[in-house]
Every structure is written in C-alpha cells, then in structure tokens.
Scaffold this active site. Structure first.
Site, PDB file in Angstrom:
ATOM      1  CB  SER A 112      -0.929   0.011   1.220  1.00 37.49           C
ATOM      2  OG  SER A 112      -1.866  -1.033   1.156  1.00 37.49           O
ATOM      3  N   GLY A 134      -5.977  -3.408  -8.423  1.00 33.03           N
ATOM      4  CA  GLY A 134      -7.056  -2.458  -8.207  1.00 33.03           C
ATOM      5  C   GLY A 134      -6.537  -1.112  -7.731  1.00 33.03           C
ATOM      6  CG  ASP A 146      -6.526  -6.299   1.469  1.00 33.93           C
ATOM      7  OD1 ASP A 146      -7.479  -6.630   0.730  1.00 33.93           O
ATOM      8  OD2 ASP A 146      -5.700  -5.420   1.168  1.00 33.93           O
ATOM      9  NE  ARG A 201      -8.980 -11.487  -1.681  1.00 36.40           N
ATOM     10  CZ  ARG A 201      -8.140 -10.469  -1.606  1.00 36.40           C
ATOM     11  NH1 ARG A 201      -8.295  -9.561  -0.662  1.00 36.40           N
ATOM     12  NH2 ARG A 201      -7.143 -10.359  -2.471  1.00 36.40           N
TER      13      ARG A 201
END
Length: 417
Positions: free
Chosen positions: A21, A91, A297, A328
């Site tokens: 990130s 993404g 996540d 997921r």
C-alpha cells in the site's frame, strides 16, 4: 503452479516484505515530483511493477534496483499525447491513476486482467458524468479530462481507493477543492496512509473533521527519499501462523504504523515487541467478533484463525471481500469446507465454529487466482494433520513472489510440484 503443503512445526524469524500500500503511494508521489527521489526497502511484485509501468507511461523515469527505485518525476498535467497503460490485476493501480490520467485533455486507456475490469467504478462514473468528461468502461477503461476542482461527495462504505485517487490530483488543480465522506467511513486507515505519504512529498491536506478534507490549490510535489515500512497485510499470515503453532519473530515492523491491517495483532493473545521485531507465541485461541470494515484484506487469514479457535467467530462488515481478485467469502467458504470446517456466510458476514485441528485425506484446494486465498490456505495446511495440494498457487506473485521460500525458511513443508 501446484504446491503440496504438509503439516509443519514452524519457528524462527521472518523479514516481512515492505508495505504494498505504501509502496504504491510512494512511487506515484515521487513520479509527480519535480526532481529525483529514492524509494527504498521496496518488495517488487506484479502489483508494484504495474504501478511503475503505468507511471513510466505517464512520463516518469524510474530505475529499478534490487530493493529500491530511483524516480524522476513528470508533469502529468502537460501530457499532450494519448497514452495506454496496463494495470495488470492491481485495483490500487487502476483506481489511483484514473484521476491522474484525467488531468489532461488527451485520452488515456487503462487495461487490466482477471477480474479487474469487473470491479465497481461507480464513483468515477458519476464524477465524470457530472463534469461531462469521457469515462467509458468495457473490457478496458477510457478517460479524458481535464478534471475540475470542486466539492466531491463520496460514500464512505465503498473502496477508499477512489478517495486516494482524488487526493493525488486535487492539490494540483487551479482552485481549492473539498472531499466530503458520507458515513460510515470504512477503510479510513488507507486514506490516512495516503495523507502520510502526501506529507512526505510536500503536499498539504487539511482534515476539517473525520469526514471532510480541504485541499489547497496550486501545490507541487517535492522530491524526497522515503523508506517503505513492513507490510501488515503480509505480516498477518505469519501472525496467525505463529499464534496457532509458533513461535515466530516478525522483523521490519512498525509498532506505530498507520496501516489498518495492524489490528491483526489485536485478534491474538501472546505477542511482545522488541524494537522493530514482533514476537508471536502460540496461545489458546477462542472465538471472537472481528470487524473487517477497516481491514478487508485480513478476511481470508482471519477465517483461518477462526477455524483453529475454540468456539464461534463472527467476521462482520465483510461485503467488500466479494469484489476482490475473487469473491473471497465464497472462496474461503468453499475451500475451508473441503477440510470439514463449519463455516457459513451472509452477504456481509462470515461465521465459523472452530476446533483444534483438522485431518482429511486427498484435499485439493483451488487458489481462485487470488494471492490472499493461496497464502491463507497454505497457513491452514501447515497447521493441519494431513497434507493437501493447492493449485493456482502462482497467484502469490501478485503481491508476494517469495512467499513459499519464506515459509520454507521457517520450517514450513511446502513442495512446488
């Protein structure tokens, strides 16, 4: 790629890869700065390589070194030619760069692979429609600016990547802008990471309150050197593994990190800090309720933690897991049931009744082309009492190409077939 995962007693220390990130954000900021910056302690992956390639397409000069890159920035507002770029399956890359591409009145084409172009883009669709700018989404996305300053009102219960994308560009415009977030503001920690990185490159954003940001005009990115800290998203796999059957020492971690996924350590009991080392020891695990609103996540690996915890665990505010590289929630439900895990879900929740361990013959796990599913199910297999096969295991290259090697280095029995 197929791998065989066998029951293993792990121990030792692991240097956690750098934050994906923060690396995305640092590379973009440096690419917008006039002058040359050095971004150090980078762990390269397909996602990071996608951001590098896209910023090069926009005019930045980037020299990759083993664990760092040297970046000379560009003025994306002065782009005078159409551009095409490939975001692969990232993404973050796609949503961060759409506003940057729209700073110019020249067309930009953004391509992707896997499920990337199926991810919702409603926020940008609405903004571009309101400003009568081009935004066309088919099997690729075409945009054309110039984007204008103003007040942007965005729902807080969708991806924070849209907010970050706007925060990169609004300081460069000719008039002051504001961003107003409609509560609830989920994944705010990711916006905090963006603000932290923007400050490192000389950009000022004024938080008016928890849901409003004021963006001064006519700003410029300043070149600088940034070291990327360890990734709490990746550390989560070892945190859970250590809690189930460690001990493990996680190196290169920041106890004061703004990364939202740091909350993983709140879900386990036995942990201590020694400077930048986090030491995880096994301890009895019990069911709990975990809110995924600010850390989606973590969903897959927290499902594994829940499966090995006594009692019932509820994962709530989980709906954004459904629009990742895979659905997921569905993926973890499907694969954990192959092991006999008692798991159920709604659109927004996951419920798991756990136990000490699992044993079942001839289990073949599907990776769903999703790096976090593969890594989570690897941790599950290491802690089980029988071996399993994981296919589609090459998905780890999206974020963590050395994952299996690092697992082997701490005693994990992972055989690439």
């Amino acid at each position: 790629m197929r791998v065989k995962v066998s029951p293993s007693q792990v121990a030792g220390s692991i240097a956690i890869p750098s934050s994906k990130s923060l690396a995305h954000r640092a590379i973009i900021c440096a690419s917008l700065a006039q002058g040359t910056s050095t971004i150090s302690n980078i762990t390269y992956s397909k996602d990071i390589d996608a951001t590098i390639a896209c910023m090069e397409a926009l005019g930045a000069t980037i020299k990759k070194q083993e664990t760092s890159c040297i970046i000379t920035g560009t003025n994306v507002k002065k782009r005078t030619m159409p551009v095409s770029m490939d975001c692969n399956e990232s993404g973050s890359t796609l949503r961060f760069l759409i506003p940057l591409c729209a700073l110019s009145n020249q067309k930009a084409t953004l391509m992707g692979h896997g499920r990337l172009m199926q991810r919702p883009m409603d926020v940008y669709t609405q903004i571009f429609d309101e400003q009568q700018l081009t935004f066309q989404q088919t099997d690729h996305i075409e945009v054309c600016g110039p984007l204008r300053s103003g007040t942007y009102t965005i729902r807080g219960d969708i991806s924070s990547q849209f907010i970050t994308g706007l925060l990169f560009v609004l300081p460069l415009l000719d008039q002051e802008s504001q961003i107003a977030i409609i509560p609830p503001f989920e994944s705010k920690s990711y916006v905090d990471l963006t603000l932290q990185m923007l400050r490192s490159f000389g950009i000022t954003i004024h938080p008016i309150d928890d849901t409003h940001y004021q963006i001064p005009t006519h700003q410029s990115y300043l070149a600088g050197d940034v070291r990327v800290e360890g990734d709490w998203s990746q550390a989560a796999f070892y945190t859970v593994l250590g809690a189930i059957q460690g001990p493990l020492t996680l190196k290169n971690m920041n106890a004061d990190s703004l990364q939202g996924d740091k909350v993983v350590i709140e879900a386990i009991k036995n942990k201590t800090w020694q400077q930048e080392d986090l030491i995880i020891d096994p301890a009895p695990l019990t069911g709990q309720t975990i809110d995924l609103a600010d850390c989606p996540d973590l969903g897959p690996i927290l499902c594994v933690l829940a499966a090995y915890s006594q009692g019932t665990t509820h994962l709530i505010h989980a709906q954004r897991l459904r629009m990742k590289e895979s659905d997921r929630i569905e993926a973890m439900e499907t694969e954990l049931r192959k092991w006999g895990v008692e798991i159920s879900s709604t659109y927004d929740t996951i419920t798991i009744v756990g136990k000490d361990t699992y044993a079942k013959d001839n289990v073949v796990i599907h990776g769903h082309n999703d790096h976090r599913i593969v890594m989570a199910m690897t941790v599950f297999g290491l802690c089980a009492r029988s071996s399993c096969i994981i296919d589609d295991a090459q998905a780890i290259t999206k974020s963590y190409p050395n994952f299996f090697q690092d697992i082997q280095d701490i005693g994990g029995k992972v055989e690439i077939l």
